[in-house]
Write an enzyme that holds these catalytic residues in place. Structure first.
Site, PDB file in Angstrom:
ATOM      1  N   HIS A 212       4.620   5.034  -2.819  1.00 37.47           N
ATOM      2  CA  HIS A 212       5.029   6.343  -2.286  1.00 37.47           C
ATOM      3  C   HIS A 212       6.479   6.368  -1.814  1.00 37.47           C
ATOM      4  O   HIS A 212       7.246   7.261  -2.170  1.00 37.47           O
ATOM      5  CB  HIS A 212       4.136   6.741  -1.107  1.00 37.47           C
ATOM      6  CG  HIS A 212       2.679   6.754  -1.426  1.00 37.47           C
ATOM      7  ND1 HIS A 212       2.181   7.257  -2.603  1.00 37.47           N
ATOM      8  CD2 HIS A 212       1.603   6.341  -0.717  1.00 37.47           C
ATOM      9  CE1 HIS A 212       0.861   7.141  -2.604  1.00 37.47           C
ATOM     10  NE2 HIS A 212       0.488   6.586  -1.476  1.00 37.47           N
TER      11      HIS A 212
ATOM     12  N   ASP B 239       0.816  -1.204   0.000  1.00 36.27           N
ATOM     13  CA  ASP B 239       0.000   0.000   0.000  1.00 36.27           C
ATOM     14  C   ASP B 239       0.856   1.263   0.000  1.00 36.27           C
ATOM     15  O   ASP B 239       0.455   2.286  -0.550  1.00 36.27           O
ATOM     16  CB  ASP B 239      -0.922  -0.012   1.237  1.00 36.27           C
ATOM     17  CG  ASP B 239      -1.992   1.061   1.174  1.00 36.27           C
ATOM     18  OD1 ASP B 239      -2.575   1.247   0.094  1.00 36.27           O
ATOM     19  OD2 ASP B 239      -2.249   1.718   2.204  1.00 36.27           O
TER      20      ASP B 239
END
Ligand code: NAP
Length: 500
Positions: A251, A246
């Site tokens: 990111h 996730d």
């Protein structure tokens, strides 16, 4: 970067109006649309960037009229823009919005979509797929069958782009079948953050840092993205996903790329993305036994976050009672290049942690020999702290003489406060990314080979964890994660920034 009181704030350049566009928003009633996308569009409209003649067509299965949808959108914009919401600009913005019920899996619904869109030669047509990824294949197939994907069309995709290399490949092939790579905008909203772009400006707009940006000068780098929130209403999704997929795959690795890439020849999309790709491909693989040494995974238990009691992960709705999904990851990444050999990059992310913060800390080497006495004479290295959340600022910690007769050094921060240094309002991530997609600028979007390379590095870690019987280590909600995370970095003689 200045502490000079005489420096005067610089004005952001007044935005010139953007070109007219058509934005087709699949999942137009969803959380992302209501919380981020519509408020971002309204901001750009209030700025005068969105011009009349632009259209936003929201789609979802629920049967709303356009009037009812506008009312929902208004409530969402009012809530999420707060004091920035301007009642007097609402009617103008609302006039750009329309809604049509559409089941993404029903071929018959797409004929109506084609009619609604009509032909607008030269006007960019953006399809934002803000739905669960398992609808991407149906949407792509039906868009193509209905002949709606024009040469000016762009497809915008949100994470998660798969759950491993194989599923990412399937998504990319599905989308790639209806649009060329230069028409595909894969979002990592961290890249839309002003501070991340400032990191590029800092590195490549100044001669000062680049000679220091390498082994021999940089001792180690930390990237932390910590959340105080738990899984909220996303328990079922999160339990299938976990923090590695996730957060780290996208990111944290994207931040690592921006930080570690070689200077691109230009700021053109492929020049930047080529350099990011080289970083991903130079990451030393972590698999099998190594994964258990260089990574730590954790799962939160009940605790106190801020001033409130928080339940444990296993009690969250949608989460299996015996789940082994990690809500925390810390790992040591190494980049096998001349520039970075021997410089560890420590990555850490988690839910229900002590603080809500996202920051990058670049720690430089200590002075080779100190001529000063006192507590900070030599132990405190210079640090560059790039903070992305909750506020955005860049700070360089240096040592200076503290006033008085003795030659005593103390740390002082040179801070670049973007809010103070520049008049006007910086763009928020989705404003920036939607604007860039409308303009056709791909620089801040991930190319397919980057996504593949990131998954290729992540998959062996995941496989090693799956084969490990121990499972994630428990940590108390409100802490900084399992003690093993501190031990991971302490083994190299360092500490996390918050532990200093
Ligand atoms: P969501 O709240 O569950 O919304 C899903 C949307 O898809 C709704 O508008 C839903 O409306 C629509 N939908 C579902 N099935 C459909 C179908 N068969 N045909 C047409 N529309 C359909 O999801 P979300 O949180 O907005 O997330 C959207 C995407 O963005 C996901 O891929 C998510 O992983 C990603 N994302 C979200 C966030 C976030 O902050 N929310 C952040 C990063 C990434 P109907 O039920 O009325 O059809």
């Amino acid at each position: 970067m200045s502490t000079d009181a005489r420096s005067t704030p610089t004005s952001h350049s007044t935005p010139r109006p953007g070109p007219p566009f058509d934005l087709v928003l699949f999942g137009g009633t969803g959380d992302l649309a209501m919380r981020k996308l519509l408020p971002a569009l309204m901001r750009r409209y209030m700025d005068g960037w969105i011009t009349p003649g632009s259209r936003v067509l929201a789609l979802a299965r629920t049967r709303h009229t356009t009037e009812a949808y506008r009312a929902l959108a208004q409530a969402a914009c009012r809530q999420h823009l707060g004091a920035d919401f301007r009642e007097d600009r609402w009617d103008g913005f609302a006039a750009l919005l329309s809604y049509a019920p559409l089941d993404a899996t029903a071929s018959a619904d797409y004929a109506g979509l084609a009619t609604l869109l009509g032909a607008r030669p030269g006007v960019p047509r953006l399809f934002f797929l803000s739905t669960a990824p398992d609808l991407f294949a149906a949407i792509c197939r039906e868009l193509a069958a209905a002949g709606i994907v024009t040469p000016e069309s762009r497809i915008m995709l949100e994470k998660p782009l798969g759950e491993d290399a194989a599923s990412a490949r399937r998504i990319n092939e599905t989308v790639g079948a209806i649009a060329g790579e230069r028409q595909i905008y894969r979002i990592d909203h961290y890249l839309g953050k002003e501070t991340v772009q400032n990191l590029l400006a800092l590195r490549f707009g100044n001669a000062l840092f680049e000679p220091l940006w390498r082994r021999g000068q940089v001792r180690h780098v930390q990237i932390t993205v910590a959340e105080q929130l738990g899984v909220e209403s996303r328990g079922e999704f999160y339990d299938r996903t976990g923090a590695l997929r996730d957060m780290v795959q996208n990111h944290l690795l994207q931040l690592l790329c921006i930080l570690a890439m070689e200077p691109p020849a230009t700021s053109a999309a492929d020049a930047v993305r080529d350099e990011k790709l080289k970083v991903l491909r130079a990451l030393r693989p972590i698999g099998d036994a190594e994964a258990l040494i260089k990574t730590v995974r954790g799962q939160y238990r009940p605790g106190v976050v801020g001033a409130s009691r928080a339940g444990g992960y296993l009690e969250e709705p949608g989460v299996a009672g015996d789940s082994r999904t990690e809500t925390f990851v810390a790992l040591k990444a190494e980049i096998d290049t001349w520039r970075w050999a021997g410089v560890p990059f420590y990555l850490r992310t988690g839910k229900r942690l002590h603080e809500h913060v996202a920051e990058i800390v670049v720690t430089f080497e200590q002075v080779p020999h100190s001529i000063f006495e006192g507590p900070f004479s030599s132990q405190l290295p210079n640090r560059l702290v790039i903070r992305l959340q909750p506020d955005e600022c860049i700070t360089l910690r240096i040592l200076a003489k503290s006033p008085g007769e003795a030659m005593r050094l103390k740390p002082v921060d040179l801070a670049l406060d973007l809010g103070e240094s520049f008049k006007g309002r910086p763009l928020e991530a989705y404003e920036r990314l939607l604007g860039d997609a409308i303009l056709g600028n791909l620089t801040l979007f991930m190319r397919r080979d980057e996504v593949d390379a990131a998954w290729n590095w992540i998959d062996p870690i995941r496989a090693a964890w799956d084969a490990d019987e121990q499972g994630p280590r428990p940590y108390a909600a409100g802490s900084w994660g399992p003690a093993a995370s501190s031990a991971l970095i302490a083994r190299d003689g360092f500490a996390w920034y918050d532990e200093l």
